[in-house]
Scaffold this motif. Structure first.
Motif, PDB file in Angstrom:
ATOM      1  N   CYS A 216       0.969  -1.209   0.394  1.00 54.15           N
ATOM      2  CA  CYS A 216      -0.116  -0.025  -0.229  1.00 54.15           C
ATOM      3  C   CYS A 216       0.822   0.831  -0.161  1.00 54.15           C
ATOM      4  O   CYS A 216       2.203   1.040   0.311  1.00 54.15           O
ATOM      5  CB  CYS A 216      -0.716  -0.359   1.139  1.00 54.15           C
ATOM      6  SG  CYS A 216      -2.227   1.249   1.764  1.00 54.15           S
ATOM      7  N   LEU A 217       0.412   2.349  -0.559  1.00 51.79           N
ATOM      8  CA  LEU A 217       1.404   3.525  -0.813  1.00 51.79           C
ATOM      9  C   LEU A 217      -0.522   4.469  -0.124  1.00 51.79           C
ATOM     10  O   LEU A 217      -1.650   4.507  -0.224  1.00 51.79           O
ATOM     11  CB  LEU A 217       1.509   4.408  -1.970  1.00 51.79           C
ATOM     12  CG  LEU A 217       2.465   3.533  -2.704  1.00 51.79           C
ATOM     13  CD1 LEU A 217       3.319   4.033  -4.480  1.00 51.79           C
ATOM     14  CD2 LEU A 217       3.974   3.561  -2.183  1.00 51.79           C
ATOM     15  N   VAL A 218       0.894   5.725   0.941  1.00 48.02           N
ATOM     16  CA  VAL A 218      -0.235   6.572   0.934  1.00 48.02           C
ATOM     17  C   VAL A 218       0.331   7.910   1.104  1.00 48.02           C
ATOM     18  O   VAL A 218       1.416   7.984   1.148  1.00 48.02           O
ATOM     19  CB  VAL A 218      -0.591   6.461   2.930  1.00 48.02           C
ATOM     20  CG1 VAL A 218      -1.185   5.446   3.092  1.00 48.02           C
ATOM     21  CG2 VAL A 218       1.218   5.947   3.857  1.00 48.02           C
ATOM     22  N   ASP A 219      -0.368   8.795   1.167  1.00 52.53           N
ATOM     23  CA  ASP A 219       0.285  10.246   1.240  1.00 52.53           C
ATOM     24  C   ASP A 219       0.349  10.930   2.484  1.00 52.53           C
ATOM     25  O   ASP A 219       1.155  11.926   2.455  1.00 52.53           O
ATOM     26  CB  ASP A 219      -0.783  11.147   0.377  1.00 52.53           C
ATOM     27  CG  ASP A 219      -0.814  10.634  -1.482  1.00 52.53           C
ATOM     28  OD1 ASP A 219       0.372  10.384  -1.855  1.00 52.53           O
ATOM     29  OD2 ASP A 219      -1.907  10.396  -1.746  1.00 52.53           O
ATOM     30  N   SER A 220      -0.372  10.483   3.076  1.00 56.27           N
ATOM     31  CA  SER A 220       0.132  11.127   4.081  1.00 56.27           C
ATOM     32  C   SER A 220      -0.396  10.114   5.627  1.00 56.27           C
ATOM     33  O   SER A 220      -0.700   9.062   5.667  1.00 56.27           O
ATOM     34  CB  SER A 220      -1.408  12.331   4.782  1.00 56.27           C
ATOM     35  OG  SER A 220      -2.223  11.430   5.243  1.00 56.27           O
TER      36      SER A 220
END
Length: 232
Positions: A216-220
């Motif tokens: 998974c990739l998150v921005d915050s």
């Protein structure tokens, strides 16, 4: 925006291990100022923050080596590293702060769906002394049962030694463990240990985080808990 490639099974995750710089805290300015103070000491020209930031993630020794232009003079590197660390110890909290959303997410993720508690820890390539001092000063320490630094073991990330130790100490399996970090070093460490991985696209080394596939990739930091609940 949250990008999920492989849903993470929330009920199975009993240990969450965090990187420090660029994941929990924004330490960019203090690290860059310390590098430039070291360069000044050795009569070198200062470097822009944008350049120094690309050198962060593999420990203080590599940061200093890269800032000096990767010289073959090991004595120079050792001397410069000493000057860098001496300055950084005094100035590590001048501008460093916890990213917005970190505390709320730590609070939300510490409880398992069945009401029991997850173990949480820090595994960073920053030396253990300043790592512990920063976590204590910024109120992060109470969330973690262990904080391990770049000199806590013979090896550093991406060698899985530190993560494997945390897995053993928490009494869990790799499949019950999640690593969260902002660099390819963190994702590779997770992959070598066989754990789940969340990559942070907002951090200091985020330009590298997508080079190795994560779950998974998150921005915050605010998206961590949502990423974890995606596998329910």
């Amino acid at each position: 925006m949250l990008s999920i490639f492989q849903p993470i099974p929330a009920e199975a995750i009993r240990l969450i291990v965090f990187d420090l710089d660029g994941t929990l805290i924004d330490s960019r300015k203090d690290l860059c100022n310390s590098v430039n103070a070291m360069l000044s000491e050795f009569r070198r020209q200062p470097l822009p923050e944008e350049i120094i930031s690309t050198y962060i993630g593999d420990g203080a020794g590599m940061l200093v080596r890269r800032a000096l232009g990767d010289p073959h003079d090991e004595a120079l590197i050792e001397d410069a590293l000493t000057h860098f660390l001496d300055y950084y110890r005094e100035h590590k909290l001048d501008h460093t702060y916890v990213y917005e959303g970190v505390f709320d997410s730590l609070q939300a993720m510490r409880a398992l769906p069945d009401g029991s508690s997850r173990s949480m820890a820090v595994l960073t390539n920053k030396p253990i002394g300043p790592s512990e001092a920063i976590c204590s000063a910024l109120g992060l320490s109470p969330y973690f049962f262990r904080i391990y630094g770049g000199n806590s073991f013979v090896t550093k990330k991406p060698d899985p030694e530190g993560l494997n130790r945390l897995i053993a100490e928490a009494g869990v399996s790799p499949g019950e463990t999640l690593m969260i970090g902002d660099s390819d070093v963190d994702i590779l460490t997770a992959r070598r240990s066989g754990t789940w991985a969340i990559g942070c696209k907002y951090g200091l080394s985020s330009h590298t985080v997508e080079t190795i596939p994560s779950d998974c990739l998150v921005d915050s930091p605010s998206e961590w808990a949502k990423a974890l609940s995606s596998g329910k």
